[in-house]
Motif scaffolding. Structure first.
Motif, PDB file in Angstrom:
ATOM      1  N   GLN A  30      42.314  18.964  -7.410  1.00 43.94           N
ATOM      2  CA  GLN A  30      41.174  18.097  -7.663  1.00 43.94           C
ATOM      3  C   GLN A  30      41.618  16.635  -7.561  1.00 43.94           C
ATOM      4  O   GLN A  30      42.803  16.321  -7.625  1.00 43.94           O
ATOM      5  CB  GLN A  30      40.588  18.373  -9.052  1.00 43.94           C
ATOM      6  CG  GLN A  30      40.146  19.806  -9.250  1.00 43.94           C
ATOM      7  CD  GLN A  30      39.046  20.210  -8.302  1.00 43.94           C
ATOM      8  OE1 GLN A  30      38.142  19.443  -8.055  1.00 43.94           O
ATOM      9  NE2 GLN A  30      39.134  21.409  -7.769  1.00 43.94           N
ATOM     10  N   GLU A  31      40.652  15.754  -7.454  1.00 43.33           N
ATOM     11  CA  GLU A  31      40.944  14.331  -7.336  1.00 43.33           C
ATOM     12  C   GLU A  31      41.550  13.822  -8.649  1.00 43.33           C
ATOM     13  O   GLU A  31      41.009  14.055  -9.729  1.00 43.33           O
ATOM     14  CB  GLU A  31      39.665  13.565  -7.027  1.00 43.33           C
ATOM     15  CG  GLU A  31      39.880  12.100  -6.776  1.00 43.33           C
ATOM     16  CD  GLU A  31      38.585  11.407  -6.408  1.00 43.33           C
ATOM     17  OE1 GLU A  31      38.607  10.178  -6.367  1.00 43.33           O
ATOM     18  OE2 GLU A  31      37.586  12.079  -6.180  1.00 43.33           O
ATOM     19  N   THR A  32      42.661  13.142  -8.539  1.00 48.44           N
ATOM     20  CA  THR A  32      43.354  12.689  -9.748  1.00 48.44           C
ATOM     21  C   THR A  32      42.980  11.274 -10.148  1.00 48.44           C
ATOM     22  O   THR A  32      43.240  10.866 -11.269  1.00 48.44           O
ATOM     23  CB  THR A  32      44.878  12.759  -9.556  1.00 48.44           C
ATOM     24  OG1 THR A  32      45.231  11.977  -8.429  1.00 48.44           O
ATOM     25  CG2 THR A  32      45.326  14.190  -9.362  1.00 48.44           C
TER      26      THR A  32
END
Length: 82
Positions: A30-32
């Motif tokens: 997922q986008e961090t």
């Protein structure tokens, strides 16, 4: 026959392990970075404090005295007079 069952069980385990591995990769991919959000709010809160009855020591003292009196009455009532 026995080896076919062992191979089938090992293949099922490998397939399950592969599915779990890819599910965890997808979950961690997922986008961090967190997007920047600018929100300015003002909030006022009012708090009121009320004293509960069980925090007052006077009630504890009266309760203890009543309990001692009740125990004394019950203990004395069991004696038989001669």
């Amino acid at each position: 026959m026995k080896t076919a069952a062992i191979v089938k069980r090992n293949f099922e385990r490998l397939a399950l392990l592969t599915v779990m591995f890819f599910a965890s990769v997808i979950a961690f991919a997922q986008e961090t970075t967190t997007p920047k959000v600018d929100i300015n709010t003002t909030e006022t809160t009012t708090t009121t404090t009320t004293e509960e009855w069980f925090t007052n020591p006077l009630y504890w003292i009266i309760g203890a005295l009543l309990l001692i009196a009740l125990i004394a009455v019950v203990a004395r009532g069991n004696r038989r007079s001669a």
